[in-house]
Design a protein around this motif. Sequence first.
Motif, mmCIF file in Angstrom:
data_model
loop_
_atom_site.group_PDB
_atom_site.id
_atom_site.type_symbol
_atom_site.label_atom_id
_atom_site.label_comp_id
_atom_site.label_asym_id
_atom_site.label_seq_id
_atom_site.Cartn_x
_atom_site.Cartn_y
_atom_site.Cartn_z
ATOM 1 N N GLU A 32 39.637 43.241 42.758
ATOM 2 C CA GLU A 32 38.766 42.110 42.420
ATOM 3 C C GLU A 32 37.437 42.176 43.178
ATOM 4 O OE1 GLU A 32 39.142 37.372 42.974
ATOM 5 O OE2 GLU A 32 40.831 38.352 41.953
ATOM 6 N N LEU A 33 37.495 42.563 44.450
ATOM 7 C CA LEU A 33 36.271 42.667 45.248
ATOM 8 C C LEU A 33 35.397 43.833 44.817
ATOM 9 C CD1 LEU A 33 37.652 42.061 48.829
ATOM 10 C CD2 LEU A 33 36.060 40.586 47.590
ATOM 11 N N GLY A 34 36.044 44.919 44.444
ATOM 12 C CA GLY A 34 35.304 46.131 44.116
ATOM 13 C C GLY A 34 35.062 46.960 45.365
ATOM 14 N N ALA A 35 34.734 48.207 45.156
ATOM 15 C CA ALA A 35 34.613 49.163 46.251
ATOM 16 C C ALA A 35 33.546 48.781 47.270
ATOM 17 C CB ALA A 35 34.333 50.560 45.697
ATOM 18 N N ASP A 36 32.356 48.424 46.826
ATOM 19 C CA ASP A 36 31.264 48.183 47.769
ATOM 20 C C ASP A 36 31.507 46.952 48.628
ATOM 21 O OD1 ASP A 36 30.150 50.458 46.715
ATOM 22 O OD2 ASP A 36 28.411 49.464 45.847
ATOM 23 N N TYR A 55 34.558 57.333 49.369
ATOM 24 C CA TYR A 55 34.648 57.820 47.989
ATOM 25 C C TYR A 55 36.090 58.020 47.552
ATOM 26 C CZ TYR A 55 34.795 63.002 48.882
ATOM 27 O OH TYR A 55 35.119 64.279 49.243
ATOM 28 N N ALA A 56 37.016 58.245 48.471
ATOM 29 C CA ALA A 56 38.434 58.293 48.098
ATOM 30 C C ALA A 56 38.884 56.937 47.561
ATOM 31 C CB ALA A 56 39.283 58.709 49.290
ATOM 32 N N MET A 57 38.394 55.856 48.196
ATOM 33 C CA MET A 57 38.715 54.515 47.716
ATOM 34 C C MET A 57 38.105 54.286 46.331
ATOM 35 S SD MET A 57 37.656 50.758 49.223
ATOM 36 C CE MET A 57 35.927 51.233 49.211
ATOM 37 N N VAL A 58 36.851 54.669 46.159
ATOM 38 C CA VAL A 58 36.186 54.506 44.854
ATOM 39 C C VAL A 58 36.969 55.252 43.775
ATOM 40 C CG1 VAL A 58 34.104 55.025 43.512
ATOM 41 C CG2 VAL A 58 33.884 54.116 45.832
ATOM 42 N N MET A 59 37.312 56.497 44.054
ATOM 43 C CA MET A 59 38.070 57.290 43.083
ATOM 44 C C MET A 59 39.433 56.650 42.819
ATOM 45 S SD MET A 59 36.184 59.927 42.139
ATOM 46 C CE MET A 59 34.850 58.746 42.171
ATOM 47 N N GLY A 60 40.099 56.195 43.873
ATOM 48 C CA GLY A 60 41.408 55.560 43.726
ATOM 49 C C GLY A 60 41.347 54.316 42.855
ATOM 50 N N GLU A 76 25.381 60.215 44.141
ATOM 51 C CA GLU A 76 25.131 58.787 43.937
ATOM 52 C C GLU A 76 26.023 57.939 44.844
ATOM 53 O OE1 GLU A 76 25.673 58.379 39.710
ATOM 54 O OE2 GLU A 76 23.671 59.165 39.278
ATOM 55 N N LEU A 77 27.282 58.361 45.007
ATOM 56 C CA LEU A 77 28.176 57.638 45.913
ATOM 57 C C LEU A 77 27.695 57.769 47.360
ATOM 58 C CD1 LEU A 77 31.760 58.298 44.498
ATOM 59 C CD2 LEU A 77 30.473 56.158 44.497
ATOM 60 N N ARG A 80 25.037 55.204 47.888
ATOM 61 C CA ARG A 80 25.639 53.866 48.026
ATOM 62 C C ARG A 80 26.269 53.706 49.405
ATOM 63 N NH1 ARG A 80 29.304 53.328 42.777
ATOM 64 N NH2 ARG A 80 30.477 51.953 44.161
ATOM 65 N N PHE A 81 27.011 54.732 49.850
ATOM 66 C CA PHE A 81 27.645 54.710 51.166
ATOM 67 C C PHE A 81 26.591 54.547 52.268
ATOM 68 C CE2 PHE A 81 28.696 57.207 54.953
ATOM 69 C CZ PHE A 81 29.827 56.531 55.398
ATOM 70 N N ASP A 82 25.528 55.349 52.195
ATOM 71 C CA ASP A 82 24.477 55.281 53.215
ATOM 72 C C ASP A 82 23.834 53.894 53.255
ATOM 73 O OD1 ASP A 82 24.941 57.892 54.014
ATOM 74 O OD2 ASP A 82 23.281 58.725 52.835
#
Length: 113
Positions: A32-36, A55-60, A76-77, A80-82
């Motif tokens: 529900e929260l989303g990765a970011d 990015y493992a979480m994003v992919m998961g 691109e990820l 976003r991470f940076d």
Amino acid sequence: MTDPVSSIRNLGPASDASFARAGIHSADELRELGADEAYRRLLAAGSRPHFIGYYAMVMGLQGRPWNDCKGKEKSELRARFDALKAEASANTPSEDKMEAILDEIGIPRQSGV
């Protein structure tokens, strides 16, 4: 019963404790929260930034293996991470920043000070 965070692909049992410290107690809450936003909360709760973990979480969350992230998508990820890492650093009190610097260079903290 709700599924633990570790029920999401790529996230192991240690993830449950890390996400719980950030106030995220289930896989549904994480989705529900989303990765970011979830990563913002992890960083605010004291987790050290780690690009592969992000990015493992994003992919998961997409149901994909962690090593499926490549090329342009990975770039691109990384951007976003940076940005998330910079945002968290800007929101960290200066005393915490000094502690992090001392930790990074290997100077132990003095107890009782």
